[in-house]
Design a protein around this motif. Structure first.
Motif, PDB file in Angstrom:
ATOM      1  N   UNK A 276       0.863  -1.186   0.000  1.00 65.82           N
ATOM      2  CA  UNK A 276       0.000   0.000   0.000  1.00 65.82           C
ATOM      3  C   UNK A 276       0.895   1.229   0.000  1.00 65.82           C
ATOM      4  N   UNK A 277       0.661   2.108  -0.963  1.00 65.32           N
ATOM      5  CA  UNK A 277       1.565   3.232  -1.187  1.00 65.32           C
ATOM      6  C   UNK A 277       0.866   4.555  -0.907  1.00 65.32           C
ATOM      7  N   UNK A 278       1.468   5.358  -0.023  1.00 64.29           N
ATOM      8  CA  UNK A 278       1.001   6.716   0.204  1.00 64.29           C
ATOM      9  C   UNK A 278      -0.474   6.806   0.537  1.00 64.29           C
ATOM     10  N   UNK A 279      -1.218   7.500  -0.329  1.00 64.08           N
ATOM     11  CA  UNK A 279      -2.635   7.757  -0.070  1.00 64.08           C
ATOM     12  C   UNK A 279      -3.511   6.518  -0.206  1.00 64.08           C
ATOM     13  N   UNK A 284      -5.016   8.811   7.600  1.00 67.08           N
ATOM     14  CA  UNK A 284      -4.426  10.040   7.049  1.00 67.08           C
ATOM     15  C   UNK A 284      -2.993  10.265   7.528  1.00 67.08           C
ATOM     16  N   UNK A 285      -2.712   9.900   8.770  1.00 66.98           N
ATOM     17  CA  UNK A 285      -1.371  10.116   9.306  1.00 66.98           C
ATOM     18  C   UNK A 285      -0.299   9.307   8.608  1.00 66.98           C
ATOM     19  N   UNK A 286      -0.733   8.312   7.812  1.00 70.40           N
ATOM     20  CA  UNK A 286       0.231   7.451   7.125  1.00 70.40           C
ATOM     21  C   UNK A 286       0.229   7.667   5.618  1.00 70.40           C
ATOM     22  N   UNK A 287      -0.308   8.797   5.162  1.00 69.41           N
ATOM     23  CA  UNK A 287      -0.372   9.081   3.731  1.00 69.41           C
ATOM     24  C   UNK A 287       0.996   9.309   3.103  1.00 69.41           C
ATOM     25  N   UNK A 288       2.016   9.515   3.929  1.00 74.74           N
ATOM     26  CA  UNK A 288       3.363   9.712   3.390  1.00 74.74           C
ATOM     27  C   UNK A 288       4.210   8.453   3.537  1.00 74.74           C
ATOM     28  N   UNK A 289       3.567   7.326   3.850  1.00 76.12           N
ATOM     29  CA  UNK A 289       4.301   6.075   4.054  1.00 76.12           C
ATOM     30  C   UNK A 289       3.817   4.992   3.090  1.00 76.12           C
TER      31      UNK A 289
END
Length: 337
Positions: A276-279, A284-289
């Motif tokens: 699972x990539x980004x968005x 929401x707190x993990x949208x950059x992971x």
């Protein structure tokens, strides 16, 4: 997408992951044997940008992949990076020293964090997908018995049972035999239904004891339905501070939520590799992971998931190879335990 543009995208992803710097057309031509002119590479980069696969963080900078670009890169991977023979031996040696299930999980999560230099997450084997390997009854006193439940995934649960009267060795042996005959090999949720009529097989004077032992066993099964997770390597995120647009705080807060982590790993029944990539991450707190996870278990059945969490600028082939290799070895250890 045609193969040439896909090759350009692959080169951009590889260079950006390796250098942490936006990638320009000149660097691509110099570093990669793309077989085309710099002008063609620039045209391909413009097309990739128009289609949302790369973007330009600053007007004077090169390009970096977007979530969509990473997704296409992962989806079109020819193969994940295999572990070398020394790496495989090191994994096996490290995990082979485990003494029980807690130790297996603790060693696995530390190993994954070290191999990938990301945050590692390991789910304990789900009891709802585990089966009974053995039930033991041990007399500790005339009216006190220890109940030991052992699952096929190596989980061991012990409970003390205060019986309503003295328990004879013959009754204890008979009860032990009947419990195992009815429960061994069954998934844990099915055990109460399989054993609920058991008191009727005993003499009336012995039935209260049998009922108390059964009640303790059923309570043990019910109590252990809560899923557990172990985490390691959170400090690794500090190496990637610049990969998180504003602050690392939302990522750290998300990692503290057990429910969030379980959702990130996905359904246990889905044993295949998931990225699972980004968005694509709901939280929401993990949208950059990005999250790379896979199921592990004994035989063909997945009993839990393990994986890693890191910035979207991740070595996907290497990370996927490490996660898959560790899952395979953990499954072997569970099967052999």
């Amino acid at each position: 997408m045609d193969e040439r543009r896909l090759a350009v995208l692959r080169a951009i992803v590889q260079d950006y992951v390796g250098t942490e710097e936006p990638v320009g057309s000149k660097a691509l031509v110099e570093r990669h044997n793309l077989g085309v002119s710099p002008a063609t590479v620039r045209n391909d980069m413009a097309a990739l940008e128009d289609d949302g696969f790369i973007h330009q963080p600053h007007t004077s900078a090169g390009r970096i992949p977007t979530d969509k670009g990473y997704r296409l890169f992962v989806d079109r991977l020819a193969e994940v990076k295999p572990m070398s023979a020394p790496e495989r031996r090191a994994i096996r040696h490290f995990l082979d020293g485990a003494v029980d299930l807690d130790d297996v999980v603790a060693r696995t999560v530390r190993l994954l964090a070290q191999l990938t230099r990301q945050v590692a997450v390991v789910q304990y084997p789900s009891l709802s997908r585990s089966t009974v390997r053995h039930i033991e009854l041990v007399a500790l006193a005339p009216a006190k018995v220890m109940l030991v439940l052992i699952t096929n995934t190596g989980r061991v649960e012990q409970r003390l049972v205060d019986c309503p009267g003295t328990v004879g060795e013959s009754v204890l042996a008979d009860l032990r035999s009947r419990l195992n005959a009815g429960a061994v090999g069954r998934p844990l949720p099915e055990v109460p239904g399989a054993l609920e009529e058991l008191p009727g097989a005993f003499e009336p004077d012995d039935r209260p004891t049998v009922s108390v032992v059964l009640a303790t066993l059923f309570e043990t099964l019910a109590e252990q339905n809560e899923e557990r997770i172990m985490l390691a390597g959170t400090a690794n995120l500090t190496r990637f501070g610049h990969d998180f647009p504003l602050t690392i705080q939302p990522v750290l807060e998300a990692l503290e939520e057990q429910v969030v982590l379980l959702r990130l790993l996905g359904e246990t029944a889905d044993a295949g590799m998931t990225v699972r990539i980004g968005h694509e991450n709901e939280y929401e707190g993990l949208n950059s992971t990005s999250v790379v996870s896979v199921g592990y278990g004994s035989g063909d059945q997945s009993v839990a998931k393990l994986g890693v969490i890191g910035p979207t600028r991740m070595d996907y082939p290497g990370t996927m190879g490490a996660v898959r290799a560790v899952a395979r070895y953990v499954g072997q250890i569970l099967a052999e335990s």
